[in-house]
Design a protein around this motif. Structure first.
Motif, PDB file in Angstrom:
ATOM      1  N   PRO A   1      99.455 -30.969  79.481  1.00 40.86           N
ATOM      2  CA  PRO A   1      98.578 -31.825  80.302  1.00 40.86           C
ATOM      3  C   PRO A   1      97.600 -32.620  79.455  1.00 40.86           C
ATOM      4  O   PRO A   1      97.228 -33.739  79.824  1.00 40.86           O
ATOM      5  N   ARG A   2      97.184 -32.065  78.310  1.00 36.55           N
ATOM      6  CA  ARG A   2      96.238 -32.783  77.452  1.00 36.55           C
ATOM      7  C   ARG A   2      96.876 -34.072  76.950  1.00 36.55           C
ATOM      8  O   ARG A   2      96.248 -35.136  76.955  1.00 36.55           O
ATOM      9  N   PHE A   3      98.158 -33.973  76.553  1.00 37.87           N
ATOM     10  CA  PHE A   3      98.882 -35.178  76.132  1.00 37.87           C
ATOM     11  C   PHE A   3      98.986 -36.169  77.281  1.00 37.87           C
ATOM     12  O   PHE A   3      98.759 -37.366  77.116  1.00 37.87           O
ATOM     13  N   LEU A   4      99.295 -35.637  78.484  1.00 37.70           N
ATOM     14  CA  LEU A   4      99.463 -36.542  79.629  1.00 37.70           C
ATOM     15  C   LEU A   4      98.156 -37.249  79.961  1.00 37.70           C
ATOM     16  O   LEU A   4      98.144 -38.454  80.227  1.00 37.70           O
ATOM     17  N   ASP A   5      97.049 -36.497  79.906  1.00 36.48           N
ATOM     18  CA  ASP A   5      95.755 -37.102  80.210  1.00 36.48           C
ATOM     19  C   ASP A   5      95.455 -38.223  79.213  1.00 36.48           C
ATOM     20  O   ASP A   5      95.002 -39.304  79.586  1.00 36.48           O
ATOM     21  N   GLU A   6      95.748 -37.940  77.951  1.00 33.02           N
ATOM     22  CA  GLU A   6      95.484 -38.931  76.909  1.00 33.02           C
ATOM     23  C   GLU A   6      96.357 -40.169  77.120  1.00 33.02           C
ATOM     24  O   GLU A   6      95.888 -41.305  77.070  1.00 33.02           O
ATOM     25  N   PHE A   7      97.645 -39.907  77.400  1.00 36.36           N
ATOM     26  CA  PHE A   7      98.612 -40.981  77.620  1.00 36.36           C
ATOM     27  C   PHE A   7      98.162 -41.854  78.794  1.00 36.36           C
ATOM     28  O   PHE A   7      98.159 -43.078  78.722  1.00 36.36           O
ATOM     29  N   GLU A   8      97.734 -41.178  79.862  1.00 31.75           N
ATOM     30  CA  GLU A   8      97.330 -41.925  81.048  1.00 31.75           C
ATOM     31  C   GLU A   8      96.023 -42.659  80.825  1.00 31.75           C
ATOM     32  O   GLU A   8      95.852 -43.778  81.320  1.00 31.75           O
ATOM     33  N   ALA A   9      95.090 -42.028  80.099  1.00 26.02           N
ATOM     34  CA  ALA A   9      93.815 -42.698  79.849  1.00 26.02           C
ATOM     35  C   ALA A   9      94.046 -43.995  79.077  1.00 26.02           C
ATOM     36  O   ALA A   9      93.378 -45.004  79.298  1.00 26.02           O
TER      37      ALA A   9
END
Lengths: 398, 209
Positions: A210-218
């Motif tokens: 999820p940390r990667f996804l949050d970063e990707f989405e941000a």
């Protein structure tokens, strides 16, 4: 070219034609000089994700006509499947959609299990779900990267996605011995059990994803350039999506609630709680968002599966590996692959080889509407529309 | 969903003249199918697509199958009088079942989430009569799949809007998925613009007399 309603003689005025081939109205002569340019994009174009060609007719920058051309990677996979035994086709299914070899394995195993009536032990079902959802994660993450690459964000988003994909491929390698050509499923189970420590590694990966996804989405989801390039581009209407057999995230982006994990459950998916994201507009942005949201749902499934996985055998002891001959009959099985509905249709005549071995390729069938999506858009949009359809040429051409 | 027999009865009422046969499947999954006659296939398919109880709006898969001619040998014993003596004679009679090509359509409903209903269409033979009605006017999802069957099996789909080869090149003559296909020795041969160039070069270097 003649439309479907003019070429067949059937006259039923009460019911309108089920679909119409799209047409693009040329600009008035005052704007352009009326001359058109035909260009051939591909087969060695960096944006076509493989050896794929599009004959595009252009009026200025606008696409007037687009014809996809296939077959550069054709090796008649189905004929090879018919000339070998059932098991010998298993490693060859890896080469269909080489990004998602494990879901290809599962779809083929599912078809053979339906054909021969084999049962799969509990632990193997859990392993299959875990591997299929990991495959979905890495496919969707890479698709986001490729899409951004096609849009001109060269390198960075793709490398972010590939960094995560490497971690998942490491897990595949630890389990199956291969990073991409996994050849892991067997009829009635799986080939080998999980190595010690694998589940802990998988749990750590799921916890960190999820940390990667949050970063990707941000970085991307609210990005102004991405929104202006993708919103309203390549809109796929709901009725056309159903009629043209579009499946996978591209279908759900058009608002059709049809995910085989819920609509026609296979394996042990009914046990997990997850939701099906749906889009509103059916444009490229929605198709991108479907992938991001599906990754979040896949993580939910993975958490539950990694928590609940029981001990036990990984293959049905009654399943025959050698000398496998199903009774005469036929079976069609399909599952929700990362790219859409992947199906296998098998006809057995009682011999060790299938009489008919058919692959239902989601990538090829999703390209049916490529022309509809692209008409009237710029050439640069063709590239991202193709990127959002998500094709792999190993499966398109087979 | 209704059983295939119920569907068959309703279709035969709705489409006069259509003859449907339910074909049993020996596999444990019991996916039985319906064989439809070619003349009424489009009408039957339209009924299945639009009927409010079925609403088979989604065509999942189209498969081509090649069934070769089968020779069944039957042995029969009979008593006959030969030269005034009654003898028992064993005779073998060969019964030929002609081959045909088949297209199999797997239909599902996205709206009602049921299926599959499996339709089969058969050609009259494998040589000249390989014509079937196309279902692409109803389901666009069949467009590429029927083109693929035309390419690899040689079934001509009447009413298909754009029936061309899809995977093999246009000048390729044969149908490689047929069971009796023999691959040529030079199977990698593909005509390219270079052939003309090579021919001109050969002409150029011909020994002059």
């Amino acid at each position: 070219m003649t439309g479907p309603d003019s070429s067949h003689t059937h006259t039923d005025t009460a019911s309108p034609p089920a679909w119409r081939r799209p047409t693009y109205e040329l600009r008035p002569q005052a704007e352009g000089d009326g001359r058109m340019l035909e260009i051939s994009m591909g087969p060695q174009h960096p944006s076509t994700h493989g050896v794929f060609r599009m004959d595009v007719m252009l009026d200025g920058e606008r696409v007037v006509k687009l014809k996809p051309v296939f077959g550069y990677l054709h090796r008649n996979h189905e004929k090879i499947g018919e000339s070998t035994t059932y098991l010998a086709s298993m490693p060859y299914t890896d080469r269909l959609d080489y990004f998602c070899s494990l879901t290809n394995n599962w779809a083929y195993a599912l078809a053979v299990e339906r054909l021969a009536g084999l049962q799969v032990p509990e632990r193997a079902e859990y392993i299959r779900v875990i591997l299929a959802e990991l495959t979905r994660l890495q496919n969707h993450a890479c698709l986001g990267g490729f899409l951004l690459q096609d849009m001109g964000a060269s390198g960075t988003p793709l490398m972010y996605a590939f960094r995560e994909r490497e971690k998942i491929l490491d897990l595949f390698e630890a389990l199956t011995g291969a990073r991409m050509m996994c050849n892991y499923m067997r009829f009635g189970g799986c080939r080998c059990d999980l190595p010690p420590g694998w589940l802990e590694r998988a749990r750590a990966l799921v916890a960190g994803f999820p940390r990667f996804l949050d970063e990707f989405e941000a970085l991307l989801t609210g990005n102004e350039i991405l929104m202006s390039r993708t919103q309203g581009v390549g809109v796929l209407p709901r009725e056309l999506a159903i009629n043209a057999s579009i499946t996978g995230p591209g279908l759900r982006a058009s608002g059709v609630n049809y995910d085989l994990r819920k609509a026609d459950p296979y394996g042990i998916y009914p046990r997990f709680s997850f939701r099906i994201p749906l889009g509103d507009h059916g444009d490229v942005y929605d198709r991108y968002m479907m992938r991001v949201l599906e990754m979040r749902e896949s993580l939910k499934i993975l958490e539950q599966a990694l928590r609940d996985i029981p001990d036990g055998p990984i293959i049905d002891p009654k399943a025959k590996i050698r000398g496998f001959r199903p009774k005469p009959g036929e079976a069609y099985a399909r599952l929700e692959g990362p790219k859409g509905e992947l199906g296998f249709f098998l006809i057995s005549d009682g011999s060790p080889n299938p009489y008919r071995y058919r692959v239902r390729p989601p990538s090829l069938i999703n390209l049916t509407v490529l022309e509809d999506l692209c008409l009237g858009h710029h050439v640069a949009d063709v590239v991202i529309i193709l990127g959002s359809v998500d094709i792999v040429l190993g499966e398109v051409d087979r | 969903m209704e059983t295939l027999e119920q569907i068959k009865t309703r279709v035969e009422l709705a489409v006069p003249g259509a003859s449907l046969t339910v074909i049993q499947n020996g596999s444990p999954c019991a996916q039985h199918s319906i064989l439809v006659d070619n003349e009424h296939a489009l009408e039957v398919a339209r009924f299945l697509q639009q009927d409010p109880q079925l609403r088979l709006d989604y065509l999942s898969n189209v498969t081509g199958v090649d069934w070769l001619e089968q020779v069944l040998q039957e042995k029969s014993r009979s008593r006959r009088v030969i030269d005034g003596v009654e003898r028992e004679i064993e005779e073998t009679t060969e019964k030929r079942v002609p081959g045909y090509l088949e297209a199999i359509y797997h239909l599902y409903s996205m709206e009602l989430k049921h299926g599959p209903v499996i339709l089969r269409l058969r050609t009259s033979d494998r040589a000249k009569g390989t014509v079937l009605p196309s279902l692409t006017p109803l389901w666009r999802g069949a467009e590429f799949q029927e083109r693929e069957i035309f390419d690899l099996y040689g079934i001509r789909f009447e009413g298909h809007p754009d029936l061309r080869r899809i995977l093999m090149w246009d000048s390729f003559a044969d149908h490689p998925m047929r069971k009796d296909y023999v691959e040529p020795d030079d199977y990698e041969y593909e005509p390219t613009p270079h052939d003309e160039v090579l021919e001109r070069a050969r002409q150029h270097y011909l020994p002059r007399t």
